[in-house]
Design an enzyme around this catalytic site. Structure first.
Site, PDB file in Angstrom:
ATOM      1  N   VAL A 197      -3.904  17.658   5.000  1.00  0.00           N
ATOM      2  CA  VAL A 197      -3.811  16.354   4.810  1.00  0.00           C
ATOM      3  C   VAL A 197      -4.945  15.578   4.857  1.00  0.00           C
ATOM      4  O   VAL A 197      -5.346  14.482   4.038  1.00  0.00           O
ATOM      5  CB  VAL A 197      -2.583  16.091   5.688  1.00  0.00           C
ATOM      6  CG1 VAL A 197      -2.284  14.401   5.115  1.00  0.00           C
ATOM      7  CG2 VAL A 197      -1.414  16.813   5.466  1.00  0.00           C
ATOM      8  N   GLY A 198      -5.413  15.515   6.044  1.00  0.00           N
ATOM      9  CA  GLY A 198      -6.708  14.551   6.260  1.00  0.00           C
ATOM     10  C   GLY A 198      -7.729  14.635   5.223  1.00  0.00           C
ATOM     11  O   GLY A 198      -8.394  13.581   4.868  1.00  0.00           O
ATOM     12  N   GLY A 221      -8.429  14.135  11.953  1.00  0.00           N
ATOM     13  CA  GLY A 221      -7.972  15.469  11.188  1.00  0.00           C
ATOM     14  C   GLY A 221      -8.474  15.467   9.852  1.00  0.00           C
ATOM     15  O   GLY A 221      -7.723  16.149   8.807  1.00  0.00           O
ATOM     16  N   ASP A 278      14.934  33.316   8.025  1.00  0.00           N
ATOM     17  CA  ASP A 278      14.744  32.503   6.682  1.00  0.00           C
ATOM     18  C   ASP A 278      14.255  31.171   7.340  1.00  0.00           C
ATOM     19  O   ASP A 278      13.885  30.503   6.408  1.00  0.00           O
ATOM     20  CB  ASP A 278      16.432  32.439   6.149  1.00  0.00           C
ATOM     21  CG  ASP A 278      16.561  33.560   5.080  1.00  0.00           C
ATOM     22  OD1 ASP A 278      15.307  33.763   4.420  1.00  0.00           O
ATOM     23  OD2 ASP A 278      17.635  33.705   4.773  1.00  0.00           O
ATOM     24  N   ARG A 312      -0.693  36.211  -0.686  1.00  0.00           N
ATOM     25  CA  ARG A 312       0.138  37.662  -1.216  1.00  0.00           C
ATOM     26  C   ARG A 312       0.429  38.031  -2.532  1.00  0.00           C
ATOM     27  O   ARG A 312      -0.316  39.327  -2.872  1.00  0.00           O
ATOM     28  CB  ARG A 312       1.559  37.511  -0.594  1.00  0.00           C
ATOM     29  CG  ARG A 312       2.116  38.946  -0.202  1.00  0.00           C
ATOM     30  CD  ARG A 312       3.456  38.545   0.488  1.00  0.00           C
ATOM     31  NE  ARG A 312       3.310  37.944   1.507  1.00  0.00           N
ATOM     32  CZ  ARG A 312       4.236  37.021   2.365  1.00  0.00           C
ATOM     33  NH1 ARG A 312       5.229  36.665   1.581  1.00  0.00           N
ATOM     34  NH2 ARG A 312       4.062  36.397   3.376  1.00  0.00           N
ATOM     35  N   TYR A 345       7.216  22.003  18.131  1.00  0.00           N
ATOM     36  CA  TYR A 345       6.451  21.365  17.092  1.00  0.00           C
ATOM     37  C   TYR A 345       7.253  20.062  16.691  1.00  0.00           C
ATOM     38  O   TYR A 345       6.703  19.055  16.767  1.00  0.00           O
ATOM     39  CB  TYR A 345       6.030  22.167  15.790  1.00  0.00           C
ATOM     40  CG  TYR A 345       5.241  21.408  15.007  1.00  0.00           C
ATOM     41  CD1 TYR A 345       4.082  20.921  14.965  1.00  0.00           C
ATOM     42  CD2 TYR A 345       6.004  21.045  13.747  1.00  0.00           C
ATOM     43  CE1 TYR A 345       3.226  20.133  14.186  1.00  0.00           C
ATOM     44  CE2 TYR A 345       5.146  20.235  12.973  1.00  0.00           C
ATOM     45  CZ  TYR A 345       3.718  19.892  13.004  1.00  0.00           C
ATOM     46  OH  TYR A 345       3.079  19.289  11.988  1.00  0.00           O
ATOM     47  N   PRO A 401       6.265  13.694   5.746  1.00  0.00           N
ATOM     48  CA  PRO A 401       6.015  14.588   4.519  1.00  0.00           C
ATOM     49  C   PRO A 401       6.862  15.664   4.717  1.00  0.00           C
ATOM     50  O   PRO A 401       7.291  16.253   5.672  1.00  0.00           O
ATOM     51  CB  PRO A 401       4.692  14.820   4.540  1.00  0.00           C
ATOM     52  CG  PRO A 401       4.089  15.034   6.201  1.00  0.00           C
ATOM     53  CD  PRO A 401       4.916  13.899   6.699  1.00  0.00           C
ATOM     54  N   LYS A 446       6.478  16.078  17.320  1.00  0.00           N
ATOM     55  CA  LYS A 446       6.270  15.109  16.258  1.00  0.00           C
ATOM     56  C   LYS A 446       7.501  13.779  16.461  1.00  0.00           C
ATOM     57  O   LYS A 446       7.144  13.005  16.096  1.00  0.00           O
ATOM     58  CB  LYS A 446       6.604  15.614  14.860  1.00  0.00           C
ATOM     59  CG  LYS A 446       5.357  16.631  14.467  1.00  0.00           C
ATOM     60  CD  LYS A 446       4.102  15.709  14.176  1.00  0.00           C
ATOM     61  CE  LYS A 446       3.067  16.546  13.743  1.00  0.00           C
ATOM     62  NZ  LYS A 446       1.742  15.658  13.960  1.00  0.00           N
ATOM     63  N   SER A 490       6.404  15.413  10.499  1.00  0.00           N
ATOM     64  CA  SER A 490       6.822  16.384   9.678  1.00  0.00           C
ATOM     65  C   SER A 490       8.303  16.330   9.481  1.00  0.00           C
ATOM     66  O   SER A 490       8.912  15.964  10.278  1.00  0.00           O
ATOM     67  CB  SER A 490       6.256  17.656  10.333  1.00  0.00           C
ATOM     68  OG  SER A 490       7.234  18.954   9.815  1.00  0.00           O
ATOM     69  N   SER A 491       8.737  17.101   8.183  1.00  0.00           N
ATOM     70  CA  SER A 491      10.419  17.077   8.059  1.00  0.00           C
ATOM     71  C   SER A 491      11.133  17.856   9.090  1.00  0.00           C
ATOM     72  O   SER A 491      12.172  17.923   9.036  1.00  0.00           O
ATOM     73  CB  SER A 491      10.455  17.307   6.476  1.00  0.00           C
ATOM     74  OG  SER A 491       9.933  18.381   6.409  1.00  0.00           O
ATOM     75  N   CYS A 492      10.298  18.905   9.827  1.00  0.00           N
ATOM     76  CA  CYS A 492      11.142  19.608  10.750  1.00  0.00           C
ATOM     77  C   CYS A 492      11.545  18.565  12.068  1.00  0.00           C
ATOM     78  O   CYS A 492      12.325  19.211  12.782  1.00  0.00           O
ATOM     79  CB  CYS A 492      10.289  20.658  11.346  1.00  0.00           C
ATOM     80  SG  CYS A 492       8.756  20.226  12.434  1.00  0.00           S
ATOM     81  N   TRP A 514       9.628  37.583   3.415  1.00  0.00           N
ATOM     82  CA  TRP A 514      10.220  37.530   4.711  1.00  0.00           C
ATOM     83  C   TRP A 514      11.539  36.837   3.862  1.00  0.00           C
ATOM     84  O   TRP A 514      11.433  36.016   3.159  1.00  0.00           O
ATOM     85  CB  TRP A 514       9.618  36.636   5.777  1.00  0.00           C
ATOM     86  CG  TRP A 514       8.759  37.315   6.426  1.00  0.00           C
ATOM     87  CD1 TRP A 514       7.930  38.305   6.310  1.00  0.00           C
ATOM     88  CD2 TRP A 514       8.482  36.761   7.913  1.00  0.00           C
ATOM     89  NE1 TRP A 514       7.455  38.511   7.457  1.00  0.00           N
ATOM     90  CE2 TRP A 514       7.534  37.608   8.432  1.00  0.00           C
ATOM     91  CE3 TRP A 514       8.846  35.637   8.514  1.00  0.00           C
ATOM     92  CZ2 TRP A 514       7.096  37.425   9.800  1.00  0.00           C
ATOM     93  CZ3 TRP A 514       8.464  35.544   9.975  1.00  0.00           C
ATOM     94  CH2 TRP A 514       7.382  36.559  10.351  1.00  0.00           C
ATOM     95  N   HIS A 524       1.562  28.257   6.102  1.00  0.00           N
ATOM     96  CA  HIS A 524       3.023  28.066   5.793  1.00  0.00           C
ATOM     97  C   HIS A 524       3.247  28.874   4.586  1.00  0.00           C
ATOM     98  O   HIS A 524       2.713  29.679   3.975  1.00  0.00           O
ATOM     99  CB  HIS A 524       3.118  26.610   5.433  1.00  0.00           C
ATOM    100  CG  HIS A 524       3.015  25.651   6.551  1.00  0.00           C
ATOM    101  ND1 HIS A 524       1.884  25.201   6.985  1.00  0.00           N
ATOM    102  CD2 HIS A 524       4.051  25.386   7.445  1.00  0.00           C
ATOM    103  CE1 HIS A 524       2.066  24.421   8.232  1.00  0.00           C
ATOM    104  NE2 HIS A 524       3.353  24.346   8.538  1.00  0.00           N
TER     105      HIS A 524
END
Length: 334
Positions: free
Chosen positions: A37-38, A32, A291, A209, A158, A185, A162, A129-131, A224, A201
């Protein structure tokens, strides 16, 4: 690095491996290497004196193609690997295409990690990922919060992929004794980000925007949600430095959180972006849109114990990112 022979039970226990400086002349594959990141990791490794970096674009090597991945490892035989390749996106993309995010990421991870085992990769860092953490995990989120509650539904597919990657790293450690590690991260931003209106993201979406609104003289910008969720942001160059630091200073089965240890509301980050790009109009909030997770702040105590802390402040990082965005207006991912 010493690895003991397999036991009769089929498990291997890691020998007394001690992290140390990686050899700069050894082959290092960054999976990647053209992503956010890569590419930052590649830049950092070059700056740190690594002379045999290997990367392939998705057009050159489809990591979802198992045979192609194994052929690539057979040919290149890297000693070190950072697995930064992934299908990524914001809330809209994750919520709209969960099958793609689950299937593609599982295949990428399994193919690369299996090939890395077969061809003897000594040191590997898997980026998650922190998700991966529960939607309502106690804040700040500790590493041991993993698998203790329900995930955020807008990106659960996702996250599951991970989580599977983390468990595969742990399984490799148990079965083969290889000192591979995983890093989680927080929200990343910086040069090379995806500024697409539908696939980005939150922070690059805000930059685009507000920048477009400032240039067009628009009287307002609509974001949003409510603006109340709290998020932590880490510059990707800091993330790259943390990856090499962990490879050279940390070893353990538990994933390591990588972040700054502080957060801001989406409303606050929007105000900062507006200030940096020079937008002076009004900001409105579309509360019919989701949100996402109310707060996502990582506990970075383990990272600090390993001797690393973030260096790039948020406003400074935003200014450099906006400069990069302007300089690459004709070539950024749309």
């Amino acid at each position: 690095m010493a690895i003991v022979a397999a036991s009769t039970a089929g498990d291997r226990e890691q020998d007394s491996f001690v992290p140390a400086a990686l050899e700069r002349a050894s082959r290092f594959y960054v999976a990647g290497h053209r992503g956010l990141v890569g590419s930052a990791i590649w830049r950092h490794l070059e700056a740190e004196g690594f002379t045999d970096l290997v990367g392939r674009s998705s057009a050159e090597l489809d990591l979802k193609d198992r045979d192609a991945v194994f052929a690539f490892f057979a040919e290149t035989k890297p000693r070190y690997v950072v697995l930064a390749a992934a299908k990524v996106g914001g809330i809209l993309a994750n919520n709209t295409y969960p099958v793609d995010f689950l299937s593609d990421n599982l295949r990428i991870q399994v193919n690369v990690l299996d090939a890395a085992v077969k061809y003897g990769v000594e040191r590997l860092l898997f980026l998650g990922s922190s998700c991966i953490y529960p939607r309502l995990a106690p804040q700040p989120i500790r590493e041991d919060s993993l698998l203790t509650g329900h995930l955020e539904p807008t990106n659960d597919a996702y996250a599951i992929a991970k989580i599977a990657g983390i468990l595969q790293i742990q399984a490799v450690r148990r079965q083969y004794g290889l000192p591979w590690i995983a890093a989680m991260p927080t929200n990343l931003y910086g040069p090379g980000d995806n500024f697409s209106p539908t696939g980005s993201h939150v922070l690059p979406a805000l930059i685009r925007r507000y920048d477009e609104a400032a240039k067009s003289g628009a009287p307002s910008v609509t974001n949003w949600g409510t603006g109340t969720p709290r998020r932590e942001f880490l510059h990707v160059d800091d993330m790259a430095a943390a990856c090499l630091h962990l490879l050279e200073n940390y070893d353990g089965p538990e994933q390591v959180n990588v972040g700054t240890g502080s957060d801001v509301t989406i409303r606050e980050i929007a105000e900062t972006v507006a200030r940096v790009v020079g937008f002076t109009g009004e900001t409105e909030w579309d509360t019919t849109k989701p949100d996402g997770t109310p707060q996502k702040l990582l506990d970075v105590s383990k990272l600090a114990q390993a001797g690393w802390t973030a260096q790039i402040g948020l406003e400074d990082g935003l200014r450099s990112t906006v400069e990069w965005y302007h300089d690459h207006a004709n070539s950024i991912r749309q």
